[in-house]
Design an enzyme around this catalytic site. Sequence first.
Site, short mmCIF file in Angstrom:
data_model
loop_
_atom_site.label_atom_id
_atom_site.label_comp_id
_atom_site.label_asym_id
_atom_site.label_seq_id
_atom_site.Cartn_x
_atom_site.Cartn_y
_atom_site.Cartn_z
N CYS A 196 4.94 -20.30 7.17
CA CYS A 196 4.32 -20.32 5.84
C CYS A 196 2.83 -20.10 6.04
O CYS A 196 2.38 -19.86 7.15
CB CYS A 196 4.65 -21.59 5.05
SG CYS A 196 4.03 -23.11 5.72
N CYS A 216 7.17 -18.98 2.02
CA CYS A 216 6.29 -18.73 0.89
C CYS A 216 6.03 -17.24 0.79
O CYS A 216 6.18 -16.52 1.78
CB CYS A 216 4.98 -19.50 1.01
SG CYS A 216 3.88 -18.91 2.31
N CYS A 236 3.57 -11.51 7.03
CA CYS A 236 4.20 -11.71 8.34
C CYS A 236 4.14 -10.41 9.12
O CYS A 236 4.50 -9.36 8.59
CB CYS A 236 5.64 -12.17 8.17
SG CYS A 236 6.46 -12.49 9.75
#
Length: 141
Positions: free
Chosen positions: A11, A83, A90
């Site tokens: 996250c 999230c 990412c």
Amino acid sequence: MSKKKKVLFLCTGNSCRSQMAEGFARTMAQDKWDVFSAGTAPVGVNPRAVQVMAEVGIDISGQKSKAIDPEILNSADVVVTLCGDAYESCPLTPPTVKRIHWPLEDPARATGTEEEIMAKFRAVRDEIKKRVAELLATLED
């Protein structure tokens, strides 16, 4: 003996959701999985996350907020983003890495009385527990 599989929970701050997921996965998977968590912008473990996990008998007080380790990211069997920001930011992973997204509300952004804020932490904790149990069940050999 096959090598242990790796799961990484991501996250943004690595302060609440991914920390709780790491705590549940470590407890539920016992020694079957290597479990990690990280954040795209780590900010430290939220004391309320530690408190609500302790309420269900899991101690995450020794866990640290960490940045993404590219070696773990690229060697993980599963990467779970918790999230939207982590999902969108990412880094790319090899095609061998299974990517899963759980769009969970950030309890650290909850407002209201202390009771209302803690209720949000508990609700998110309970949802994470359910999802981690389902994840581990589907990933077992």
